[in-house]
Design an enzyme around this catalytic site. Structure first.
Site, PDB file in Angstrom:
ATOM      1  N   HIS A  83       0.824  -1.214   0.000  1.00  3.91           N
ATOM      2  CA  HIS A  83       0.000   0.000   0.000  1.00  3.91           C
ATOM      3  C   HIS A  83       0.857   1.262   0.000  1.00  3.91           C
ATOM      4  O   HIS A  83       1.979   1.259   0.508  1.00  3.91           O
ATOM      5  CB  HIS A  83      -1.004   0.013   1.157  1.00  3.91           C
ATOM      6  CG  HIS A  83      -0.390   0.093   2.530  1.00  3.91           C
ATOM      7  ND1 HIS A  83      -0.125   1.281   3.156  1.00  3.91           N
ATOM      8  CD2 HIS A  83      -0.017  -0.880   3.393  1.00  3.91           C
ATOM      9  CE1 HIS A  83       0.378   1.036   4.357  1.00  3.91           C
ATOM     10  NE2 HIS A  83       0.468  -0.263   4.521  1.00  3.91           N
ATOM     11  N   ASP A  85      -0.542   4.478   0.838  1.00  5.14           N
ATOM     12  CA  ASP A  85      -0.959   5.498   1.807  1.00  5.14           C
ATOM     13  C   ASP A  85      -0.135   5.335   3.074  1.00  5.14           C
ATOM     14  O   ASP A  85       0.385   4.250   3.358  1.00  5.14           O
ATOM     15  CB  ASP A  85      -2.462   5.394   2.104  1.00  5.14           C
ATOM     16  CG  ASP A  85      -2.874   4.024   2.654  1.00  5.14           C
ATOM     17  OD1 ASP A  85      -2.410   2.996   2.113  1.00  5.14           O
ATOM     18  OD2 ASP A  85      -3.636   3.969   3.634  1.00  5.14           O
ATOM     19  N   ASP A 114       6.620   1.010   6.009  1.00  8.67           N
ATOM     20  CA  ASP A 114       5.175   0.745   5.966  1.00  8.67           C
ATOM     21  C   ASP A 114       4.502   1.701   5.006  1.00  8.67           C
ATOM     22  O   ASP A 114       4.053   2.749   5.419  1.00  8.67           O
ATOM     23  CB  ASP A 114       4.602   0.879   7.390  1.00  8.67           C
ATOM     24  CG  ASP A 114       3.115   0.616   7.453  1.00  8.67           C
ATOM     25  OD1 ASP A 114       2.568   0.022   6.514  1.00  8.67           O
ATOM     26  OD2 ASP A 114       2.503   1.021   8.458  1.00  8.67           O
ATOM     27  N   GLU A 148      -4.994   1.473   3.097  1.00  9.98           N
ATOM     28  CA  GLU A 148      -4.781   0.461   4.139  1.00  9.98           C
ATOM     29  C   GLU A 148      -4.884   1.055   5.536  1.00  9.98           C
ATOM     30  O   GLU A 148      -5.443   0.450   6.434  1.00  9.98           O
ATOM     31  CB  GLU A 148      -3.404  -0.205   3.963  1.00  9.98           C
ATOM     32  CG  GLU A 148      -3.213  -1.450   4.829  1.00  9.98           C
ATOM     33  CD  GLU A 148      -2.729  -1.168   6.238  1.00  9.98           C
ATOM     34  OE1 GLU A 148      -2.907  -2.037   7.105  1.00  9.98           O
ATOM     35  OE2 GLU A 148      -2.178  -0.085   6.502  1.00  9.98           O
ATOM     36  N   GLU A 149      -4.337   2.252   5.699  1.00  9.20           N
ATOM     37  CA  GLU A 149      -4.234   2.824   7.048  1.00  9.20           C
ATOM     38  C   GLU A 149      -5.567   3.331   7.581  1.00  9.20           C
ATOM     39  O   GLU A 149      -5.716   3.523   8.784  1.00  9.20           O
ATOM     40  CB  GLU A 149      -3.209   3.975   7.058  1.00  9.20           C
ATOM     41  CG  GLU A 149      -1.801   3.564   6.634  1.00  9.20           C
ATOM     42  CD  GLU A 149      -1.108   2.655   7.642  1.00  9.20           C
ATOM     43  OE1 GLU A 149      -1.702   2.332   8.669  1.00  9.20           O
ATOM     44  OE2 GLU A 149       0.038   2.260   7.365  1.00  9.20           O
ATOM     45  N   ASP A 173       3.521  -6.515   4.527  1.00 12.28           N
ATOM     46  CA  ASP A 173       3.026  -5.440   5.386  1.00 12.28           C
ATOM     47  C   ASP A 173       2.748  -5.982   6.783  1.00 12.28           C
ATOM     48  O   ASP A 173       1.819  -5.558   7.464  1.00 12.28           O
ATOM     49  CB  ASP A 173       1.743  -4.845   4.765  1.00 12.28           C
ATOM     50  CG  ASP A 173       1.327  -3.543   5.433  1.00 12.28           C
ATOM     51  OD1 ASP A 173       2.217  -2.783   5.880  1.00 12.28           O
ATOM     52  OD2 ASP A 173       0.113  -3.292   5.526  1.00 12.28           O
ATOM     53  N   HIS A 427       4.760   3.666  11.886  1.00 14.21           N
ATOM     54  CA  HIS A 427       3.882   4.601  12.610  1.00 14.21           C
ATOM     55  C   HIS A 427       4.624   5.409  13.670  1.00 14.21           C
ATOM     56  O   HIS A 427       4.018   6.122  14.446  1.00 14.21           O
ATOM     57  CB  HIS A 427       2.665   3.890  13.250  1.00 14.21           C
ATOM     58  CG  HIS A 427       1.775   3.191  12.258  1.00 14.21           C
ATOM     59  ND1 HIS A 427       0.463   2.882  12.525  1.00 14.21           N
ATOM     60  CD2 HIS A 427       2.005   2.746  10.999  1.00 14.21           C
ATOM     61  CE1 HIS A 427      -0.071   2.264  11.461  1.00 14.21           C
ATOM     62  NE2 HIS A 427       0.871   2.180  10.534  1.00 14.21           N
TER      63      HIS A 427
HETATM   64 ZN   LIG Z   1       0.998  -1.036   6.403  1.00 16.39          ZN
END
Ligand SMILES: [Zn+2]
Length: 454
Positions: A83, A85, A114, A148-149, A173, A427
């Site tokens: 992904h 995003d 990520d 995804e997020e 992921d 994150h």
């Molecule tokens: Zn991810």
């Protein structure tokens, strides 16, 4: 076949292409024409598709939500899902969050791990297969998701629009070695009307922030004799007189909703404390009794009639995440995660029956089915062999309570990109990926896609 030489030779291109993606702050934004998740997310998808074309892979855009490129021939298709995003940068960075700076053998920036890093690694892995003229009997499709997020609506759209379902595949992921089991997740809400009459009148009840977090705090305010505050004696609960009533506050311990047993549920504790008041028989008392006695501080759903477990993933877990209520109504939101070898049809009926019996109506049920791929399945057997050959380490299979991107379309598991023992940085501030780890990911992905598609 050996794909390493190609990948090492193209390391600089890989890094430059990744940096070009990192420089696009693809955090979800307001929908615009042709950009359902915002202009920056759209830009990141366009950039990714341009990179595919540059490497000689025709690219497809499905309405700005999902893109893909393909290589090889065959009836069946193997997918690698990444992904584009990202979550917002947040505070605490010592590097430019959307810079793609390379320093001391690391590339920094939101999305390096990520999931832009592994996604670009997958593109170069595909290019390595093409360069080697690897003979394939299945097509390989790199799928680029963009939501995804913030809810995985991208892959939902893909499936609804008739997007081709892979016979097998993986998403880089999650983590290595292989996550072959993910509990089923039911995120659900229930509400109940309240008619009140009596000396104890509920004005407000609130606690928690999200279904997937064990609540650290909850409170209620009631109209009643202020001296009723003296009746409440529960550890970590305080009751204080306020104008015309009392305010009761309960403390808990926050934990992730997939491991609620590591926390303490402030809502359950609050409900138990409120039952020490001499409440009048009626809706409020019934509701609090249900919350205190059938859920309370329990995290395995024993008194909801939900208790079940399997050897692979352990107990079903219940997290009572949120409560919101006023004078006329109360609603709660829960995350229930059932074991990997069980089904929705086993877990949902007792849950629904328990709430219905207590006068609640279901207002939301978002279900993601459990994933379980047995060790002897083609997918797991091949990924295990690749991982062991590439790293020299044993491919220990894992089942988890959390949900990865693999859940968003059938027949996938999470495979990479974080190696056992490596620091978790997605994150977080200063998200980075070691250049060496990036290349290692590309090598593993190349071997894995070749094994699955040859
Ligand atoms: Zn991810």
């Amino acid at each position: 076949m050996d794909f390493k030489a190609y990948l090492r030779q193209h390391q600089d291109d890989l890094l430059a292409d990744l940096a070009s993606l990192i420089r696009i702050p693809s955090v979800e934004g307001p929908a615009e024409n042709g950009a359902p998740y915002g202009a920056e997310v759209r830009r990141s998808l366009d950039q990714m598709l341009a990179l595919c074309e540059k490497l000689g892979f025709p690219a497809t855009d499905m309405d700005g939500r999902v893109g893909w490129c393909e290589y090889g021939e065959g009836e069946e298709m193997v997918a690698i899902l990444g992904h584009l995003d990202v979550v917002p940068a947040g505070d605490g960075w010592t590097r430019e969050p959307f810079g793609g700076q390379i320093e001391n053998g690391r590339i920094y920036g939101r999305g390096t791990m990520d999931d832009k890093g592994p996604t670009v690694a997958a593109l170069y892995a595909l290019a390595a297969l093409k360069d080697a003229g690897a003979p394939l009997s299945r097509r390989i499709r790199l799928l680029f998701g963009t939501n995804e997020e913030t809810g995985c609506q991208d892959m939902k759209y893909y499936l609804e629009k008739g997007g081709e379902i892979p016979v097998m595949g993986f998403t880089p992921d999650g983590e290595y070695p292989i996550i072959n089991g993910e509990k089923g997740i039911m995120n659900c809400s229930y509400s109940r009307k309240l008619r009140q009459n009596g000396a104890y009148h509920l004005r407000r009840i609130e606690g928690g922030t999200a279904s997937n977090v064990s609540p650290a705090f909850a409170f209620a305010e009631l109209s009643c004799p202020p001296e009723a505050a003296d009746r409440i004696h529960v550890d970590k609960v305080t009751a204080t007189p306020i104008q015309g009533g009392i305010r009761v506050e309960a403390q808990g311990v926050s934990a992730h909703g997939s491991t609620p047993e590591q926390g303490e549920n402030a809502i359950g504790r609050l409900a138990q404390a409120l039952l020490q008041l001499p409440l009048t028989e009626g809706d409020v008392k019934e509701t609090l009794t249900f919350l205190a006695e059938r859920i309370g501080m329990e995290t395995r759903g024993e008194h909801l009639g939900l208790a079940m477990r399997d050897e692979l993933s352990g107990d079903l877990t219940v997290n009572l995440g949120v409560i919101r209520g006023g004078e006329d109504e109360v609603s709660v939101t829960l995350s229930v995660r059932y074991p990997v070898t069980r089904t929705f049809d086993e877990a949902a009926p007792p849950l629904r029956a328990a709430f219905a019996e207590a006068g609640f109506t279901e207002t939301e049920m978002r279900h993601k089915a459990a994933i379980y791929m047995p060790p002897e399945s083609e997918l797991i057997a091949k990924l295990s062999r690749v991982y062991e050959a590439e790293t020299g380490d044993k491919a220990v299979l894992k089942s988890i309570g959390g949900g990865t991107y693999a859940k968003s379309i059938p027949n996938l598991v999470a495979f990479g990109p974080i190696f056992p023992g490596d620091e978790v940085r997605e994150h977080k501030p200063d998200e980075y990926m070691e250049v060496e780890r990036l290349l290692q990911n590309a090598e593993i992905i190349a071997s894995a896609m070749f094994e699955l598609a040859k």
